[in-house]
Design a protein around this motif. Structure first.
Motif, PDB file in Angstrom:
ATOM      1  N   ALA A 187       0.846  -1.190   0.000  1.00  0.00           N
ATOM      2  CA  ALA A 187       0.000   0.000   0.000  1.00  0.00           C
ATOM      3  C   ALA A 187       0.881   1.240   0.000  1.00  0.00           C
ATOM      4  CB  ALA A 187      -0.917  -0.005   1.216  1.00  0.00           C
ATOM      5  N   GLU A 188       0.473   2.223  -0.782  1.00  0.00           N
ATOM      6  CA  GLU A 188       1.230   3.462  -0.896  1.00  0.00           C
ATOM      7  C   GLU A 188       1.419   4.152   0.453  1.00  0.00           C
ATOM      8  OE1 GLU A 188       0.002   7.087  -3.406  1.00  0.00           O
ATOM      9  OE2 GLU A 188       0.790   5.586  -4.801  1.00  0.00           O
TER      10      GLU A 188
ATOM     11  N   LEU B 286       6.249  -3.442   3.113  1.00  0.00           N
ATOM     12  CA  LEU B 286       6.236  -3.780   1.695  1.00  0.00           C
ATOM     13  C   LEU B 286       6.722  -5.206   1.489  1.00  0.00           C
ATOM     14  CD1 LEU B 286       7.865  -0.473   0.381  1.00  0.00           C
ATOM     15  CD2 LEU B 286       5.435  -1.069   0.348  1.00  0.00           C
ATOM     16  N   ASP B 287       6.005  -5.964   0.666  1.00  0.00           N
ATOM     17  CA  ASP B 287       6.372  -7.344   0.344  1.00  0.00           C
ATOM     18  C   ASP B 287       7.529  -7.370  -0.644  1.00  0.00           C
ATOM     19  OD1 ASP B 287       4.313  -8.767   1.771  1.00  0.00           O
ATOM     20  OD2 ASP B 287       2.891  -8.060   0.261  1.00  0.00           O
ATOM     21  N   LEU B 288       8.484  -8.251  -0.426  1.00  0.00           N
ATOM     22  CA  LEU B 288       9.539  -8.511  -1.397  1.00  0.00           C
ATOM     23  C   LEU B 288       8.937  -9.484  -2.404  1.00  0.00           C
ATOM     24  CD1 LEU B 288      12.499  -7.918  -2.109  1.00  0.00           C
ATOM     25  CD2 LEU B 288      13.130  -9.928  -0.764  1.00  0.00           C
TER      26      LEU B 288
ATOM     27  N   THR C 276      -1.272   1.623  -4.872  1.00  0.00           N
ATOM     28  CA  THR C 276      -0.255   0.573  -4.729  1.00  0.00           C
ATOM     29  C   THR C 276       1.125   1.161  -4.986  1.00  0.00           C
ATOM     30  OG1 THR C 276      -1.798  -1.107  -5.505  1.00  0.00           O
ATOM     31  CG2 THR C 276       0.526  -1.671  -5.576  1.00  0.00           C
ATOM     32  N   LYS C 277       2.045   0.862  -4.096  1.00  0.00           N
ATOM     33  CA  LYS C 277       3.432   1.270  -4.287  1.00  0.00           C
ATOM     34  C   LYS C 277       4.201   0.072  -4.817  1.00  0.00           C
ATOM     35  CE  LYS C 277       7.481   3.115  -2.001  1.00  0.00           C
ATOM     36  NZ  LYS C 277       7.963   3.943  -0.909  1.00  0.00           N
ATOM     37  N   VAL C 278       4.918   0.276  -5.909  1.00  0.00           N
ATOM     38  CA  VAL C 278       5.778  -0.758  -6.486  1.00  0.00           C
ATOM     39  C   VAL C 278       7.121  -0.094  -6.784  1.00  0.00           C
ATOM     40  CG1 VAL C 278       6.096  -2.431  -8.346  1.00  0.00           C
ATOM     41  CG2 VAL C 278       3.792  -1.920  -7.523  1.00  0.00           C
TER      42      VAL C 278
END
Length: 182
Positions: A96-97, A102-104, A119-121
């Motif tokens: 989530a932004e 954060l998931d690897l 979404t943050k990528v």
């Protein structure tokens, strides 16, 4: 006209006869955990399909080669796939932004993918510490790698926890290190 044809033939033949510069293949690395928790220490990262972590059913170790950003000095970590896919797979942090966890993950063609709003990528903000062989996420200074239990059978997912993130779940602090593979 003869001279032009002769000059063109000479230039073409010398161009074809010149040696081809062979570029070295990029060095390939594997990701491994360092932890005070014996069940995590020394474990290589695999995938459960998308998420990176320690998974019993994972068929292989996650391997990557670093690609430097031209202006940032940071790296993209491009995955090597065992399926021979031509698409670029990147190791990225996804979440989530507004969240601090954060998931690897393995993300296919992130630059060409549209992600849901909020979404943050981030796939191009990694630094590689040559002294400690540590992978560091430079997109959230002050954070750290953590491993969360994933099920009841000794599996763990690896995440980046920002310095401001608050979580009530049990997790273990870890370091993610890289080592060259043959």
């Amino acid at each position: 006209m003869k001279w032009q044809t002769l000059a063109l033939a000479f230039l073409t033949s010398t161009g074809l006869a010149s040696p081809i510069i062979q570029r070295d293949a990029p060095k390939v690395y594997a990701l491994r955990l360092v932890s005070k928790t014996p069940s995590l220490d020394g474990k290589y990262l695999g995938t459960d399909g998308t998420l990176l972590g320690v998974y019993k059913g994972s068929p292989s170790v996650v391997k990557f080669y670093p690609v430097p950003g031209p202006s940032t000095g940071l790296f993209e970590l491009h995955r090597t796939t065992t399926t021979g896919e031509q698409d670029v797979h990147n190791i990225a942090l996804v979440g989530a932004e507004t969240g601090g966890l954060l998931d690897l993950a393995d993300v296919k063609n992130p630059a060409a993918t549209t992600f849901p709003k909020g979404t943050k990528v981030d796939w191009n903000s990694f630094s590689l510490d040559k002294e400690t062989n540590s992978v560091v996420y430079a997109g959230a200074p002050g954070g750290r790698w953590v491993a969360f239990p994933s099920g009841n059978n000794g599996e763990w997912s690896v995440k980046w926890k920002s310095a401001s993130a608050i979580t009530i779940q049990v997790y273990m602090p870890v370091d993610v290190v890289y080592e060259e593979v043959e």
